[in-house]
Write an enzyme that holds these catalytic residues in place. Structure first.
Site, PDB file in Angstrom:
ATOM      1  N   ARG A  22      14.569   1.510   3.047  1.00 35.66           N
ATOM      2  CA  ARG A  22      13.227   1.673   3.561  1.00 35.66           C
ATOM      3  C   ARG A  22      12.622   0.428   3.988  1.00 35.66           C
ATOM      4  O   ARG A  22      12.023   0.335   5.122  1.00 35.66           O
ATOM      5  CB  ARG A  22      12.588   1.729   1.902  1.00 35.66           C
ATOM      6  CG  ARG A  22      11.112   2.449   2.203  1.00 35.66           C
ATOM      7  CD  ARG A  22      10.056   1.352   2.262  1.00 35.66           C
ATOM      8  NE  ARG A  22      10.022   0.281   1.147  1.00 35.66           N
ATOM      9  CZ  ARG A  22       9.589  -0.751   1.161  1.00 35.66           C
ATOM     10  NH1 ARG A  22       8.654  -1.274   2.162  1.00 35.66           N
ATOM     11  NH2 ARG A  22       9.536  -1.788   0.271  1.00 35.66           N
ATOM     12  N   ASP A  23      12.631  -0.813   3.377  1.00 35.23           N
ATOM     13  CA  ASP A  23      11.811  -1.963   3.826  1.00 35.23           C
ATOM     14  C   ASP A  23      12.560  -2.376   5.159  1.00 35.23           C
ATOM     15  O   ASP A  23      11.833  -2.896   5.952  1.00 35.23           O
ATOM     16  CB  ASP A  23      11.856  -3.080   2.696  1.00 35.23           C
ATOM     17  CG  ASP A  23      10.739  -3.927   2.840  1.00 35.23           C
ATOM     18  OD1 ASP A  23      10.264  -4.290   3.947  1.00 35.23           O
ATOM     19  OD2 ASP A  23      10.238  -4.541   1.945  1.00 35.23           O
TER      20      ASP A  23
ATOM     21  N   HIS B 144      10.322 -11.941   0.478  1.00 41.05           N
ATOM     22  CA  HIS B 144      10.662 -11.995   1.766  1.00 41.05           C
ATOM     23  C   HIS B 144      11.128 -13.403   2.139  1.00 41.05           C
ATOM     24  O   HIS B 144      10.554 -14.324   1.649  1.00 41.05           O
ATOM     25  CB  HIS B 144       9.515 -11.609   2.922  1.00 41.05           C
ATOM     26  CG  HIS B 144       9.544  -9.949   2.612  1.00 41.05           C
ATOM     27  ND1 HIS B 144      10.128  -9.080   3.645  1.00 41.05           N
ATOM     28  CD2 HIS B 144       9.058  -9.070   1.938  1.00 41.05           C
ATOM     29  CE1 HIS B 144       9.619  -7.865   3.455  1.00 41.05           C
ATOM     30  NE2 HIS B 144       9.306  -7.804   2.164  1.00 41.05           N
TER      31      HIS B 144
ATOM     32  N   CYS C 275       7.041  -5.737   6.694  1.00 44.23           N
ATOM     33  CA  CYS C 275       5.878  -4.640   6.605  1.00 44.23           C
ATOM     34  C   CYS C 275       5.362  -5.014   8.274  1.00 44.23           C
ATOM     35  O   CYS C 275       5.038  -5.799   8.378  1.00 44.23           O
ATOM     36  CB  CYS C 275       5.018  -5.030   5.636  1.00 44.23           C
ATOM     37  SG  CYS C 275       3.306  -3.937   5.944  1.00 44.23           S
TER      38      CYS C 275
HETATM   39  P1  HMG Z   1      -4.908   7.730   7.074  1.00 45.32           P
HETATM   40  O1  HMG Z   1      -4.736   7.712   8.414  1.00 45.32           O
HETATM   41  O2  HMG Z   1      -6.025   7.089   6.477  1.00 45.32           O
HETATM   42  O3  HMG Z   1      -4.801   9.049   6.242  1.00 45.32           O
HETATM   43  O4  HMG Z   1      -3.603   7.042   6.465  1.00 45.32           O
HETATM   44  P2  HMG Z   1      -5.177  10.628   6.277  1.00 45.32           P
HETATM   45  O5  HMG Z   1      -5.498  11.082   4.860  1.00 45.32           O
HETATM   46  O6  HMG Z   1      -6.414  10.596   7.147  1.00 45.32           O
HETATM   47  O7  HMG Z   1      -3.877  11.228   6.946  1.00 45.32           O
HETATM   48  C1  HMG Z   1      -3.771  11.005   8.413  1.00 45.32           C
HETATM   49  C2  HMG Z   1      -2.339  11.731   8.887  1.00 45.32           C
HETATM   50  O8  HMG Z   1      -1.505  11.599   8.219  1.00 45.32           O
HETATM   51  C3  HMG Z   1      -2.911  13.307   8.580  1.00 45.32           C
HETATM   52  O9  HMG Z   1      -2.196  14.024   9.722  1.00 45.32           O
HETATM   53  C4  HMG Z   1      -2.335  13.427   7.180  1.00 45.32           C
HETATM   54  O10 HMG Z   1      -1.925  14.892   6.990  1.00 45.32           O
HETATM   55  C5  HMG Z   1      -1.117  12.587   7.463  1.00 45.32           C
HETATM   56  P3  HMG Z   1      -2.998  14.758  10.981  1.00 45.32           P
HETATM   57  O11 HMG Z   1      -4.068  15.709  10.226  1.00 45.32           O
HETATM   58  O12 HMG Z   1      -3.670  13.651  11.477  1.00 45.32           O
HETATM   59  O13 HMG Z   1      -2.074  15.558  11.701  1.00 45.32           O
HETATM   60  N1  HMG Z   1      -0.522  12.170   6.074  1.00 45.32           N
HETATM   61  C6  HMG Z   1       0.588  12.366   5.761  1.00 45.32           C
HETATM   62  N2  HMG Z   1       1.836  12.801   6.241  1.00 45.32           N
HETATM   63  C7  HMG Z   1       2.920  12.821   5.617  1.00 45.32           C
HETATM   64  N3  HMG Z   1       3.111  12.208   4.377  1.00 45.32           N
HETATM   65  C8  HMG Z   1       2.062  11.722   3.970  1.00 45.32           C
HETATM   66  C9  HMG Z   1       0.835  11.602   4.564  1.00 45.32           C
HETATM   67  N4  HMG Z   1      -0.353  11.203   4.088  1.00 45.32           N
HETATM   68  C10 HMG Z   1      -1.235  11.494   5.210  1.00 45.32           C
HETATM   69  N5  HMG Z   1       2.187  11.076   2.496  1.00 45.32           N
HETATM   70  C11 HMG Z   1      -2.004   6.580   4.656  1.00 45.32           C
HETATM   71  C12 HMG Z   1      -3.441   6.569   5.154  1.00 45.32           C
HETATM   72  C13 HMG Z   1      -1.734   5.934   3.270  1.00 45.32           C
HETATM   73  C14 HMG Z   1      -1.176   7.810   4.758  1.00 45.32           C
HETATM   74  C15 HMG Z   1      -1.371   5.747   5.869  1.00 45.32           C
HETATM   75  O14 HMG Z   1      -2.156   4.424   5.931  1.00 45.32           O
HETATM   76  C16 HMG Z   1       0.129   5.159   5.452  1.00 45.32           C
HETATM   77  O15 HMG Z   1       1.037   6.180   5.633  1.00 45.32           O
HETATM   78  N6  HMG Z   1       0.574   3.983   5.412  1.00 45.32           N
HETATM   79  C17 HMG Z   1       1.734   3.465   4.971  1.00 45.32           C
HETATM   80  C18 HMG Z   1       1.963   2.310   5.609  1.00 45.32           C
HETATM   81  C19 HMG Z   1       3.610   1.682   5.132  1.00 45.32           C
HETATM   82  O16 HMG Z   1       4.361   2.446   4.834  1.00 45.32           O
HETATM   83  N7  HMG Z   1       3.659   0.426   5.046  1.00 45.32           N
HETATM   84  C20 HMG Z   1       4.798  -0.162   4.629  1.00 45.32           C
HETATM   85  C21 HMG Z   1       5.234  -0.403   3.397  1.00 45.32           C
HETATM   86  S1  HMG Z   1       4.587  -1.267   2.350  1.00 45.32           S
HETATM   87  C22 HMG Z   1       5.437  -2.672   2.555  1.00 45.32           C
HETATM   88  O17 HMG Z   1       6.442  -2.744   3.261  1.00 45.32           O
HETATM   89  C23 HMG Z   1       5.239  -3.728   1.289  1.00 45.32           C
HETATM   90  C24 HMG Z   1       6.297  -3.867   0.329  1.00 45.32           C
HETATM   91  O18 HMG Z   1       7.418  -3.952   1.059  1.00 45.32           O
HETATM   92  C25 HMG Z   1       6.487  -5.018  -0.720  1.00 45.32           C
HETATM   93  C26 HMG Z   1       5.922  -6.237  -0.047  1.00 45.32           C
HETATM   94  O19 HMG Z   1       6.783  -6.512   0.830  1.00 45.32           O
HETATM   95  O20 HMG Z   1       5.024  -7.007  -0.687  1.00 45.32           O
HETATM   96  C27 HMG Z   1       6.237  -2.531  -0.742  1.00 45.32           C
HETATM   97 MG    MG Z   2       8.589  -5.663   1.427  1.00 40.83          MG
END
Ligand code: HMG
Ligand code: MG
Length: 304
Positions: free
Chosen positions: A17-18, A211, A242
Site C-alpha cells: 500500500r504505502d 518514514h 505519501c
Molecule cells: P474527492 O474528489 O473530494 O471525493 O476525494 P468525491 O467524493 O467528490 O469523489 C470524487 C470521485 O472519486 C468520484 O468519482 C467518486 O465516485 C470517486 P467521479 O464521480 O468523479 O467519477 N470516489 C471513489 N472511487 C472509488 N473508491 C472510493 C471513492 N471515493 C470517491 N473510496 C477522497 C476524496 C477521500 C476519495 C480522495 O481524496 C482520496 O481518495 N484520497 C486518498 C489519498 C491517499 O490515498 N493518500 C495516500 C494515503 S495516506 C498516507 O500515505 C499516510 C499514511 O501512510 C500514514 C503516514 O505516513 O503518516 C497512511
Molecule cells: Mg506512510
C-alpha cells in the site's frame, strides 16, 4: 543500559500500500500478488495490501478490488486496506476484507491536500466507515499522519495529536498508528510526543509508522521500544511515501527493523533471510533499486 525491552513485537507491513502508492509506474496485479505472497512466506502476520481510495487520486492502486479478491490471507495472517469513505467500505466489504484502516492528519493543510476535506469533516466522515465496518465484524485501525511535522505547516502541537488519537480510539479504532509522514522525527522529539500520548492513552493502543527520509526512523523506534510501543509499521526494501506530502520518502525498511530486533533478541516471527528475498521480489516488481540498508548490504554480520 537499555531498559524495558519486550520479548517480542508486532510488525505491520505496508509495502503493497504505502510502497506501491508512491511508485511512478503502476505495478500489474500479478506482480502485486507475488509481492504479497513473498511477504506472507517471510512470516509477516499483518499486511496492508492496498487502498480503497479514489483511483483518480491514487491510480497506482486502482486495482484494489482485484487485489482484495485474489489475495487471501492464510490462517493466522490478517490483511488490511486503507478506506477513506463509505464507497471505500463497500469495496472493502465486496472484497471480503476483515480489516480496514482509516486515516487523518494532525495538520489541517496536509489533511486537506490528502483527502480534500478539513480535519473536522474527515472525522465526521469516519461515521460512514468505522462504526459500519465494526458492525460488519471488521477491525478498524486508525492512522494519524504528520504527528512529527507537516510539510506545509511545520511543527505540530503534540496536544492536538493526543486529542485526535484519543478521538480515533473513542470512535472505535483498535489501535492508532502515529505517522512521521515526512520523516523529520528525532529521538527527544519522539520521547516528548510519546510521553504526552501515554498521559492519556495506553501504549498498547498505539503504533509507530516512521518514514526514514532522514535516516532517523530506527533511532525513533528504539525510543518507542524503551517507552513501551510494541507495534511498528515498516515497508520491505524501504519503499513508500505519501504522494500528497511533498518530500516524503520511503518508510522504515522492514529488513532494517527486523535486523535490529533480531540482534536485540526481540522476536517478530519473521524470517530475515526470507524477508530479504521478499525485498528482492519488491525490487523486481517495481523495477528500480530500493534504498533499505539491509536490502543493500545483506544480513551477514561480522563474528567477533
Ligand atoms: P474527492 O474528489 O473530494 O471525493 O476525494 P468525491 O467524493 O467528490 O469523489 C470524487 C470521485 O472519486 C468520484 O468519482 C467518486 O465516485 C470517486 P467521479 O464521480 O468523479 O467519477 N470516489 C471513489 N472511487 C472509488 N473508491 C472510493 C471513492 N471515493 C470517491 N473510496 C477522497 C476524496 C477521500 C476519495 C480522495 O481524496 C482520496 O481518495 N484520497 C486518498 C489519498 C491517499 O490515498 N493518500 C495516500 C494515503 S495516506 C498516507 O500515505 C499516510 C499514511 O501512510 C500514514 C503516514 O505516513 O503518516 C497512511
Ligand atoms: Mg506512510
Amino acid at each position: 543500559m537499555l531498559q524495558n525491552l519486550p520479548d517480542s513485537v508486532s510488525v505491520y507491513e505496508v509495502s503493497p500500500r504505502d510502497g506501491l502508492q508512491n511508485e511512478r509506474a503502476t505495478v500489474p496485479l500479478r506482480s502485486k500478488l507475488r509481492l504479497i505472497d513473498a511477504l506472507v512466506l517471510a512470516g509477516l502476520k499483518r499486511i496492508e495490501i492496498t487502498s480503497f481510495v479514489s483511483p483518480k487520486w491514487i491510480p497506482q492502486l486502482a486495482d484494489a478490488d482485484e487485489v482484495g479478491r485474489h489475495a487471501k490471507p492464510p490462517p493466522g495472517v490478517a490483511f488490511s486496506a486503507l478506506c477513506p469513505n463509505g464507497r471505500g467500505l463497500e469495496r472493502a466489504r465486496a472484497a471480503r476484507m476483515s480489516e480496514i484502516a482509516v486515516f487523518v492528519s494532525a495538520s489541517e493543510t496536509h489533511n486537506r491536500k490528502n483527502v480534500n476535506k478539513t480535519v473536522a469533516d474527515t472525522l465526521v466522515a469516519f461515521q460512514e466507515t468505522i462504526g459500519p465496518a465494526r458492525a460488519q465484524g471488521m477491525r478498524v485501525r486508525g492512522y494519524l499522519s504528520t504527528v512529527w511535522g507537516c510539510p506545509f505547516e511545520g511543527d505540530i502541537d503534540p496536544e492536538r495529536a493526543v486529542t485526535m488519537a484519543k478521538k480515533l480510539l473513542d470512535m472505535g479504532c483498535y489501535q492508532v498508528s502515529l505517522g512521521d509522514t515526512i520523516g523529520v522525527g528525532t529521538p527527544r522529539h519522539t520521547a516528548r510526543i510519546l510521553e504526552r500520548m501515554f498521559g492519556e492513552i495506553a501504549p498498547a493502543r498505539l503504533a509507530m509508522h516512521m518514514h526514514d527520509t532522514r535516516g532517523t526512523a530506527l533511532a525513533n523506534v528504539l525510543v518507542g521500544l524503551e517507552m513501551g510501543i510494541r507495534d511498528f509499521d515498516a515497508s520491505v526494501g524501504g519503499m513508500g511515501g505519501c504522494p500528497y506530502a511533498p518530500g516524503a520518502a520511503g518508510n522504515l525498511a522492514t529488513e532494517d527493523l527486523v535486523y535490529m530486533l533480531d540482534g536485540m533478541g526481540i522476536a517478530t516471527g519473521i524470517d530475515l533471510e526470507r524477508l530479504v528475498e521478499a525485498g528482492k521480489v519488491a525490487e523486481s516488481v517495481v523495477g528500480r533499486s530500493l534504498p533499505g540498508k539491509v536490502h543493500l548490504a545483506g544480513v551477514r554480520s561480522l563474528k567477533a
